[in-house]
Each structure stands twice: as structure tokens, then as C-alpha cells.
Design an enzyme around this catalytic site. Sequence first.
Site, PDB file in Angstrom:
ATOM      1  N   LYS A 174      40.350  37.867  45.561  1.00 54.86           N
ATOM      2  CA  LYS A 174      39.350  37.734  46.607  1.00 54.86           C
ATOM      3  C   LYS A 174      38.011  38.291  46.156  1.00 54.86           C
ATOM      4  CE  LYS A 174      42.986  39.156  49.662  1.00 54.86           C
ATOM      5  NZ  LYS A 174      43.426  40.244  50.566  1.00 54.86           N
ATOM      6  N   GLY A 175      38.013  39.012  45.043  1.00 52.78           N
ATOM      7  CA  GLY A 175      36.832  39.773  44.635  1.00 52.78           C
ATOM      8  C   GLY A 175      35.571  38.951  44.440  1.00 52.78           C
ATOM      9  N   GLU A 191      33.924  35.142  38.371  1.00 53.36           N
ATOM     10  CA  GLU A 191      34.746  36.345  38.552  1.00 53.36           C
ATOM     11  C   GLU A 191      33.857  37.531  38.911  1.00 53.36           C
ATOM     12  OE1 GLU A 191      37.248  37.768  39.377  1.00 53.36           O
ATOM     13  OE2 GLU A 191      38.588  38.395  37.768  1.00 53.36           O
ATOM     14  N   ASP A 192      34.408  38.466  39.658  1.00 57.33           N
ATOM     15  CA  ASP A 192      33.635  39.648  40.045  1.00 57.33           C
ATOM     16  C   ASP A 192      33.410  40.592  38.869  1.00 57.33           C
ATOM     17  OD1 ASP A 192      36.319  40.352  39.884  1.00 57.33           O
ATOM     18  OD2 ASP A 192      36.433  41.263  41.871  1.00 57.33           O
ATOM     19  N   ASP A 218      37.379  43.575  33.082  1.00 55.08           N
ATOM     20  CA  ASP A 218      37.759  44.931  32.721  1.00 55.08           C
ATOM     21  C   ASP A 218      38.545  44.841  31.406  1.00 55.08           C
ATOM     22  OD1 ASP A 218      38.195  47.655  33.068  1.00 55.08           O
ATOM     23  OD2 ASP A 218      39.867  47.397  34.435  1.00 55.08           O
ATOM     24  N   LYS A 245      32.742  45.425  32.125  1.00 56.96           N
ATOM     25  CA  LYS A 245      33.037  46.792  31.672  1.00 56.96           C
ATOM     26  C   LYS A 245      33.603  46.694  30.258  1.00 56.96           C
ATOM     27  CE  LYS A 245      35.425  48.580  35.421  1.00 56.96           C
ATOM     28  NZ  LYS A 245      36.258  49.593  36.122  1.00 56.96           N
ATOM     29  N   PHE A 266      35.095  53.093  38.382  1.00 54.90           N
ATOM     30  CA  PHE A 266      35.675  52.154  39.340  1.00 54.90           C
ATOM     31  C   PHE A 266      34.680  51.911  40.465  1.00 54.90           C
ATOM     32  CE2 PHE A 266      38.403  50.462  42.636  1.00 54.90           C
ATOM     33  CZ  PHE A 266      39.202  49.599  41.907  1.00 54.90           C
ATOM     34  N   VAL A 267      34.310  50.645  40.638  1.00 55.53           N
ATOM     35  CA  VAL A 267      33.283  50.314  41.621  1.00 55.53           C
ATOM     36  C   VAL A 267      33.851  49.467  42.757  1.00 55.53           C
ATOM     37  CG1 VAL A 267      31.332  50.499  40.036  1.00 55.53           C
ATOM     38  CG2 VAL A 267      32.547  48.317  40.221  1.00 55.53           C
ATOM     39  N   ASP A 320      37.121  45.650  46.003  1.00 52.39           N
ATOM     40  CA  ASP A 320      37.821  46.518  46.948  1.00 52.39           C
ATOM     41  C   ASP A 320      38.491  47.709  46.279  1.00 52.39           C
ATOM     42  OD1 ASP A 320      39.959  45.057  45.596  1.00 52.39           O
ATOM     43  OD2 ASP A 320      41.277  45.802  47.174  1.00 52.39           O
ATOM     44  N   ARG A 374      35.061  45.835  50.620  1.00 49.33           N
ATOM     45  CA  ARG A 374      34.559  44.543  50.131  1.00 49.33           C
ATOM     46  C   ARG A 374      33.256  44.145  50.827  1.00 49.33           C
ATOM     47  NH1 ARG A 374      38.609  42.067  47.061  1.00 49.33           N
ATOM     48  NH2 ARG A 374      40.736  42.378  47.777  1.00 49.33           N
TER      49      ARG A 374
HETATM   50  P1  5GP Z   1      41.074  42.631  34.029  1.00 49.81           P
HETATM   51  O1  5GP Z   1      42.183  41.634  34.062  1.00 49.81           O
HETATM   52  O2  5GP Z   1      39.841  42.175  33.305  1.00 49.81           O
HETATM   53  O3  5GP Z   1      41.545  43.982  33.566  1.00 49.81           O
HETATM   54  O4  5GP Z   1      40.714  42.953  35.496  1.00 49.81           O
HETATM   55  C1  5GP Z   1      40.038  42.163  36.324  1.00 49.81           C
HETATM   56  C2  5GP Z   1      40.347  42.566  37.745  1.00 49.81           C
HETATM   57  O5  5GP Z   1      40.599  43.982  37.862  1.00 49.81           O
HETATM   58  C3  5GP Z   1      39.151  42.299  38.593  1.00 49.81           C
HETATM   59  O6  5GP Z   1      39.172  40.997  39.095  1.00 49.81           O
HETATM   60  C4  5GP Z   1      39.304  43.327  39.666  1.00 49.81           C
HETATM   61  O7  5GP Z   1      40.146  42.832  40.667  1.00 49.81           O
HETATM   62  C5  5GP Z   1      39.991  44.500  39.017  1.00 49.81           C
HETATM   63  N1  5GP Z   1      39.010  45.531  38.631  1.00 49.81           N
HETATM   64  C6  5GP Z   1      38.682  45.931  37.392  1.00 49.81           C
HETATM   65  N2  5GP Z   1      37.748  46.899  37.418  1.00 49.81           N
HETATM   66  C7  5GP Z   1      37.478  47.099  38.720  1.00 49.81           C
HETATM   67  C8  5GP Z   1      36.575  47.972  39.412  1.00 49.81           C
HETATM   68  O8  5GP Z   1      35.803  48.772  38.864  1.00 49.81           O
HETATM   69  N3  5GP Z   1      36.590  47.891  40.772  1.00 49.81           N
HETATM   70  C9  5GP Z   1      37.397  47.037  41.462  1.00 49.81           C
HETATM   71  N4  5GP Z   1      37.317  47.055  42.779  1.00 49.81           N
HETATM   72  N5  5GP Z   1      38.246  46.200  40.845  1.00 49.81           N
HETATM   73  C10 5GP Z   1      38.283  46.242  39.490  1.00 49.81           C
END
Ligand code: 5GP
Length: 191
Positions: A51-52, A107-108, A111, A139, A160-161, A167, A173
Site C-alpha cells: 500500500k506504500g 514504489e515508495d 531498502d 536507502k 525508518f521513515v 507506515d 500513512r
Molecule cells: P525491500 O524489499 O527493498 O527491503 O523493502 C521494500 C519495502 O520495505 C518497502 O516497500 C517498505 O514497505 C518497507 N520499508 C523499507 N524501509 C522502510 C522505511 O524506512 N519505512 C517504512 N515505513 N517501510 C520501509
Amino acid sequence: MHGWVGHNVYGAELERVLLDSAAIDRRVRELGDSISRDYAGRELLAVGILKGALIFLADLVRRLTVPVAIDFVAVGSYGAGTESSGAVRILKDLEQDIAGRHVLLVEDIVDTGLTLNYLLEIFRARAPASLRVCVLLDKPERRRVPVPIDYCGFVIPDEFVVGYGLDYNERYRHLSDIVVLRREVYRGNSV
Ligand code: 5GP
């Protein structure tokens, strides 16, 4: 410190504003301009990752000057904390066929890169005419797999934001700013 923190019922969990709504708005306009230029003469399918990316996608598409269709995919990574477990799965697939279409994955935040890497593999196999990635936040310190990012809003530090669609356990959100969550809030609560 911005005044709203003291008035917000969740204020005690939030540390500081990282990106305020004016900065986000400016950057989203710039991204919209670049994307509109790059896709001139073509029709786009913007795919938001739920949902991000919901709020980012909603603002971004309104800045585009090319025709755009919208679809969503939902992914889960097992668990509700602040750490991705590494195992990604599709919870809701696209409704539209992407073969031969110009797909922009929205994508939001990237990470570890696991989510986008997984989706890109699946979508590539469906033979789109093109497939690009637009992320609001990156990040890079936490990357475990490389991900090709075509459009990036902001590179941020390893914190962590929340807010602007992001969320913590489904809260925050709706905030217009992107805010750093205090480490004490999620320390010891990772999965
Ligand atoms: P990845 O698969 O790249 O590790 O993670 C992506 C997902 O992790 C993002 O779509 C998000 O849902 C979550 N995520 C990663 N870092 C953050 C953060 O700083 N804040 C929040 N709210 N979600 C995060």
C-alpha cells in the site's frame, strides 16, 4: 522541530521531519516532468506497489502529461516489523496484461531491494515493451541485491521513515511529511 509534532497524538513516537510536504511536492513535479519527457508519444501503465506507493502514485500521475493507465500489485514479506524477512510473495496480482505495454513500476522505498528485484523478474517474464522503476526514496546502505532505478526522488540515510504512504504497523500513512520514527519504538520489535 515542526509544531505539529507536539499536537499529534502519535508525536511521541516520531523523531523529526526528514522531508516536508513542500519538498516532496517539488520533487514529485520534477519526476513527473522527466517521465513525461521520456515517454512522449507513448502510453504508460503505472503500476503502484500497495500500500506504500498509493499516495506517491496518486500525486505522480497527476503530474504526467502522457496518457497513463493505473494498476496495482500487493506484495508481502511475512511479518509486521521494520525488517524485511527476505521472502517476498504476491498477495494481489495485476488486473491488466502487461505484454507489449510500457510499464513503470512505482514504489515508495527501496531498502534491501528484494521486493523490487522479485517483481522485476516476474514482470520481465510477461514481455512488456519496456519496464522501468520509479521510487520516491532510496536507502542504498541497506541494499542486498542490486536494483536498476530509473527515477529516484530522494536518497535517504538508514533510518525508518513513515508518512506519505509509508507506515509503521499500518499507522502514519496519512501524514503529509516523511518523518523519522524513533528507534526506541521499533527496537526489539523487528521480525
Ligand atoms: P525491500 O524489499 O527493498 O527491503 O523493502 C521494500 C519495502 O520495505 C518497502 O516497500 C517498505 O514497505 C518497507 N520499508 C523499507 N524501509 C522502510 C522505511 O524506512 N519505512 C517504512 N515505513 N517501510 C520501509
